[in-house]
Design an enzyme around this catalytic site. Structure first.
Site, PDB file in Angstrom:
ATOM      1  N   TYR A  91      43.261  60.091  37.356  1.00  0.00           N
ATOM      2  CA  TYR A  91      42.326  60.382  38.197  1.00  0.00           C
ATOM      3  C   TYR A  91      42.783  60.883  39.293  1.00  0.00           C
ATOM      4  O   TYR A  91      42.097  62.009  39.765  1.00  0.00           O
ATOM      5  CB  TYR A  91      41.774  59.057  38.384  1.00  0.00           C
ATOM      6  CG  TYR A  91      40.338  58.996  39.335  1.00  0.00           C
ATOM      7  CD1 TYR A  91      39.405  59.385  38.680  1.00  0.00           C
ATOM      8  CD2 TYR A  91      40.265  58.648  40.689  1.00  0.00           C
ATOM      9  CE1 TYR A  91      38.325  59.247  39.429  1.00  0.00           C
ATOM     10  CE2 TYR A  91      39.316  58.586  41.265  1.00  0.00           C
ATOM     11  CZ  TYR A  91      37.876  58.999  40.624  1.00  0.00           C
ATOM     12  OH  TYR A  91      36.907  58.974  41.453  1.00  0.00           O
ATOM     13  N   ARG A 100      35.325  47.246  38.777  1.00  0.00           N
ATOM     14  CA  ARG A 100      35.589  47.535  40.129  1.00  0.00           C
ATOM     15  C   ARG A 100      35.157  46.212  40.875  1.00  0.00           C
ATOM     16  O   ARG A 100      34.679  45.295  40.681  1.00  0.00           O
ATOM     17  CB  ARG A 100      35.048  48.723  40.800  1.00  0.00           C
ATOM     18  CG  ARG A 100      35.741  49.976  40.243  1.00  0.00           C
ATOM     19  CD  ARG A 100      34.912  51.147  41.000  1.00  0.00           C
ATOM     20  NE  ARG A 100      33.946  51.508  40.276  1.00  0.00           N
ATOM     21  CZ  ARG A 100      33.211  52.752  40.298  1.00  0.00           C
ATOM     22  NH1 ARG A 100      33.595  53.563  41.236  1.00  0.00           N
ATOM     23  NH2 ARG A 100      32.243  53.042  39.494  1.00  0.00           N
ATOM     24  N   VAL A 101      35.797  46.088  42.274  1.00  0.00           N
ATOM     25  CA  VAL A 101      35.907  44.956  42.847  1.00  0.00           C
ATOM     26  C   VAL A 101      34.640  44.402  43.233  1.00  0.00           C
ATOM     27  O   VAL A 101      34.172  43.124  43.048  1.00  0.00           O
ATOM     28  CB  VAL A 101      36.881  45.105  43.934  1.00  0.00           C
ATOM     29  CG1 VAL A 101      36.235  45.820  45.178  1.00  0.00           C
ATOM     30  CG2 VAL A 101      37.033  43.526  44.563  1.00  0.00           C
ATOM     31  N   VAL A 102      33.597  45.253  43.698  1.00  0.00           N
ATOM     32  CA  VAL A 102      32.271  44.628  43.710  1.00  0.00           C
ATOM     33  C   VAL A 102      31.350  44.120  42.939  1.00  0.00           C
ATOM     34  O   VAL A 102      31.257  42.800  42.733  1.00  0.00           O
ATOM     35  CB  VAL A 102      31.361  45.645  44.670  1.00  0.00           C
ATOM     36  CG1 VAL A 102      30.000  45.260  44.928  1.00  0.00           C
ATOM     37  CG2 VAL A 102      31.877  46.109  46.092  1.00  0.00           C
ATOM     38  N   THR A 115      43.862  46.352  51.509  1.00  0.00           N
ATOM     39  CA  THR A 115      42.425  46.352  52.481  1.00  0.00           C
ATOM     40  C   THR A 115      41.560  47.675  51.624  1.00  0.00           C
ATOM     41  O   THR A 115      42.174  48.611  51.087  1.00  0.00           O
ATOM     42  CB  THR A 115      42.636  47.113  53.792  1.00  0.00           C
ATOM     43  OG1 THR A 115      43.197  48.133  53.645  1.00  0.00           O
ATOM     44  CG2 THR A 115      43.591  46.060  54.450  1.00  0.00           C
ATOM     45  N   ARG A 116      40.155  47.355  51.671  1.00  0.00           N
ATOM     46  CA  ARG A 116      39.319  48.588  51.507  1.00  0.00           C
ATOM     47  C   ARG A 116      38.265  48.764  52.480  1.00  0.00           C
ATOM     48  O   ARG A 116      38.293  47.672  53.067  1.00  0.00           O
ATOM     49  CB  ARG A 116      38.655  48.601  49.928  1.00  0.00           C
ATOM     50  CG  ARG A 116      39.613  48.373  48.656  1.00  0.00           C
ATOM     51  CD  ARG A 116      40.357  49.705  48.543  1.00  0.00           C
ATOM     52  NE  ARG A 116      41.004  49.864  47.277  1.00  0.00           N
ATOM     53  CZ  ARG A 116      42.141  49.733  47.319  1.00  0.00           C
ATOM     54  NH1 ARG A 116      42.976  49.263  48.403  1.00  0.00           N
ATOM     55  NH2 ARG A 116      42.984  49.855  46.229  1.00  0.00           N
ATOM     56  N   ASP A 133      48.298  50.071  43.126  1.00  0.00           N
ATOM     57  CA  ASP A 133      46.967  49.727  43.829  1.00  0.00           C
ATOM     58  C   ASP A 133      47.413  50.156  45.248  1.00  0.00           C
ATOM     59  O   ASP A 133      48.238  49.742  46.030  1.00  0.00           O
ATOM     60  CB  ASP A 133      46.659  48.358  43.542  1.00  0.00           C
ATOM     61  CG  ASP A 133      45.601  47.884  43.932  1.00  0.00           C
ATOM     62  OD1 ASP A 133      45.123  48.354  45.345  1.00  0.00           O
ATOM     63  OD2 ASP A 133      44.908  47.315  43.126  1.00  0.00           O
TER      64      ASP A 133
HETATM   65  N1  UDP Z   1      40.482  43.916  42.974  1.00  0.00           N
HETATM   66  C1  UDP Z   1      40.501  42.635  42.947  1.00  0.00           C
HETATM   67  N2  UDP Z   1      39.769  41.808  41.940  1.00  0.00           N
HETATM   68  C2  UDP Z   1      38.971  42.680  40.986  1.00  0.00           C
HETATM   69  C3  UDP Z   1      38.953  43.905  41.131  1.00  0.00           C
HETATM   70  C4  UDP Z   1      39.755  44.669  41.856  1.00  0.00           C
HETATM   71  O1  UDP Z   1      41.261  41.950  43.637  1.00  0.00           O
HETATM   72  O2  UDP Z   1      38.276  41.729  40.279  1.00  0.00           O
HETATM   73  C5  UDP Z   1      41.075  44.848  44.035  1.00  0.00           C
HETATM   74  C6  UDP Z   1      42.016  45.896  43.594  1.00  0.00           C
HETATM   75  O3  UDP Z   1      43.225  45.266  43.183  1.00  0.00           O
HETATM   76  C7  UDP Z   1      41.912  46.711  44.790  1.00  0.00           C
HETATM   77  C8  UDP Z   1      40.553  46.557  45.217  1.00  0.00           C
HETATM   78  O4  UDP Z   1      40.069  45.351  44.809  1.00  0.00           O
HETATM   79  O5  UDP Z   1      42.852  46.573  45.517  1.00  0.00           O
HETATM   80  C9  UDP Z   1      39.647  47.491  44.924  1.00  0.00           C
HETATM   81  O6  UDP Z   1      39.454  47.745  43.663  1.00  0.00           O
HETATM   82  P1  UDP Z   1      38.384  48.726  42.967  1.00  0.00           P
HETATM   83  O7  UDP Z   1      38.978  48.616  41.455  1.00  0.00           O
HETATM   84  O8  UDP Z   1      37.238  48.505  43.425  1.00  0.00           O
HETATM   85  O9  UDP Z   1      38.624  50.383  43.319  1.00  0.00           O
HETATM   86  P2  UDP Z   1      39.894  51.120  43.919  1.00  0.00           P
HETATM   87  O10 UDP Z   1      39.749  50.916  45.240  1.00  0.00           O
HETATM   88  O11 UDP Z   1      41.147  50.462  43.635  1.00  0.00           O
HETATM   89  O12 UDP Z   1      40.063  52.267  43.335  1.00  0.00           O
END
Ligand code: UDP
Length: 311
Positions: free
Chosen positions: A146, A187-189, A211-212, A273
Site C-alpha cells: 500500500y 480497521r480499528v473503528v 497512537t492515531r 504498524d
Molecule cells: N488496531 C487495534 N485493534 C483492532 C484494529 C486495529 O488495536 O482491532 C490498531 C492497529 O494496530 C493500529 C491502529 O489500531 O495501530 C489503527 O489501525 P487501522 O487498521 O484502523 O489502520 P492504520 O492506521 O494502521 O492504517
C-alpha cells in the site's frame, strides 16, 4: 454543470464525495469494481439523473464519453487487512489505475485529484507529520504494497503535472471514520465499535501505546472539496490532529457504547504498524482555510448509530 468521475465512488469515502459533489451541483459518474465498495453506499443516488454508476475495474483501460472536468481517483482497498488479502489489486489500482486515470485526465483536460495517504510517511520518525517529511517505509514489509503503491501514485501524478501540464492535486488522508465503513473492514473503528456493540472482547493490537488521530468523514470530504477547487497542487495533509493511544480509544468506544466488553490485547497485525500518527495541518489551514469541525464524540455517535443498524 461541472462533471466529475470518481473512481472508487461506491466506497466509504467515495460515496460521501458523491453526496457532496451532487449537493454542489456536479454531475457525477462513479467507476468501482466493488471489491471493497458496495452499491449499498450509493443506493440512495441511483435514481438521481445527475448520477451514473459503472461497474468497472479502473486498473483496465478507462474511457468515458463526453466532457469531464474533475477526476477523483479514490479507488483502492485501504484496510491493513486488505494488505494481505488483496496485495496485487492494491498495487495495480495505485499504479496501473492511477496511470489510466491520469491518461483520461490528460485527454479530457480534467483536473486530477489523487487520494493519497499518511502511509507514505510509513512508521514516521518525525512527529507530527509535515508534508516535507520523506517517510520511513519498508518496501518489502506487509504494508509496503500500500505504502509504496501510493508513493508511486504520487510520483506519476507529479510526472503528469510537470511533463504533461495536467492540473493535479494530491491529498494525504489520515485515519478517517464514519458511516458506510464496512463492519468487517478490519480497521480499528469498525472493529472496536462492532465488538463493543456485540459485547465481544475489544481487541487492542500490541500494547495499545501506538497512537492515531481520527477525522470524521464529512470533515475530510470538505478538505477534498476545498483542495479540488483551489489553486493548490499539494501534497496536503487532511486529518484531525487530536491524537490518542489505541488503549485510550478502546476505552472511549466502550464508554460511548455503554458496553460491558472486556479490553484484551492481541498481537499486532503487521510488524511495521506505525507507532505514532498525527497530521500537521498548518498547510490545510493556511492554504485552504480548512480545519476539522466534528468532535470525536459527535462523529462516533453518528458512526455507532450506523453500525447499530448493521448488527
Ligand atoms: N488496531 C487495534 N485493534 C483492532 C484494529 C486495529 O488495536 O482491532 C490498531 C492497529 O494496530 C493500529 C491502529 O489500531 O495501530 C489503527 O489501525 P487501522 O487498521 O484502523 O489502520 P492504520 O492506521 O494502521 O492504517
Amino acid at each position: 454543470m461541472p462533471r466529475a468521475l470518481i473512481t472508487g465512488g461506491a466506497g466509504f469515502l467515495g460515496s460521501h464525495l458523491c453526496d457532496r459533489l451532487l449537493r454542489e451541483g456536479f454531475e457525477v459518474v462513479v467507476m468501482d469494481n466493488l471489491i471493497t465498495g458496495s452499491t449499498d453506499n450509493i443506493a440512495h443516488l441511483i435514481d438521481n439523473p445527475k448520477f451514473r454508476f459503472i461497474h468497472y475495474d479502473v486498473s483496465e483501460y478507462i474511457y468515458l464519453d463526453g466532457a469531464i472536468d474533475f477526476i477523483f481517483h479514490l479507488a483502492s482497498p485501504a484496510s491493513p487487512v486488505d494488505f494481505t488479502t488483496k496485495p496485487i489489486q492494491i498495487l495495480k489500482v495505485n499504479s496501473l489505475g492511477t496511470h489510466k486515470a491520469l491518461g483520461l485526465a490528460r485527454a479530457k483536460g480534467a483536473t486530477f485529484f489523487l487520494a493519497s495517504t499518511s502511509e507514505v510517511y510509513g512508521d514516521p520518525l518525525v512527529h507530527p507529520q509535515v508534508e516535507e517529511y520523506l517517510g520511513n517505509v519498508n518496501p518489502v514489509g506487509i504494508r509496503g504494497v500500500y505504502d509504496e503503491a501510493k508513493r508511486f501514485a504520487e510520483s506519476i501524478t507529479m510526472a503528469y503535472h510537470r511533463f504533461h501540464g495536467v492540473n493535479t492535486k494530491i491529498v494525504r488522508i489520515f485515519n478517517t471514520y464514519g458511516p458506510r465503513m464496512r463492519l468487517s473492514d478490519g480497521r480499528v473503528v469498525p472493529n472496536f465499535v462492532g465488538q463493543a456493540l456485540r459485547g465481544e472482547d475489544i481487541t487492542v493490537y500490541g500494547d495499545g501505546t501506538q497512537t492515531r488521530s481520527f477525522c470524521y468523514c464529512t470533515d475530510l470530504i470538505d478538505g477534498f472539496y476545498r483542495l479540488a477547487t483551489s489553486e493548490q497542487t499539494g501534497p496536503i495533509n487532511i486529518g484531525n490532529p487530536t491524537e490518542r493511544t489505541m488503549l485510550e480509544f478502546a476505552q472511549n468506544i466502550k464508554d460511548l457504547t455503554e458496553s460491558n466488553s472486556k479490553i484484551v490485547f492481541k498481537p499486532l497485525l503487521t510488524p511495521d504498524d506505525p507507532k505514532q500518527r498525527k497530521p500537521d495541518i498548518t498547510k490545510a489551514k493556511t492554504l485552504l482555510g480548512w480545519e476539522p469541525k466534528v468532535s470525536l464524540e459527535q462523529g462516533l455517535s453518528e458512526t455507532i448509530a450506523y453500525f447499530r443498524g448493521k448488527i
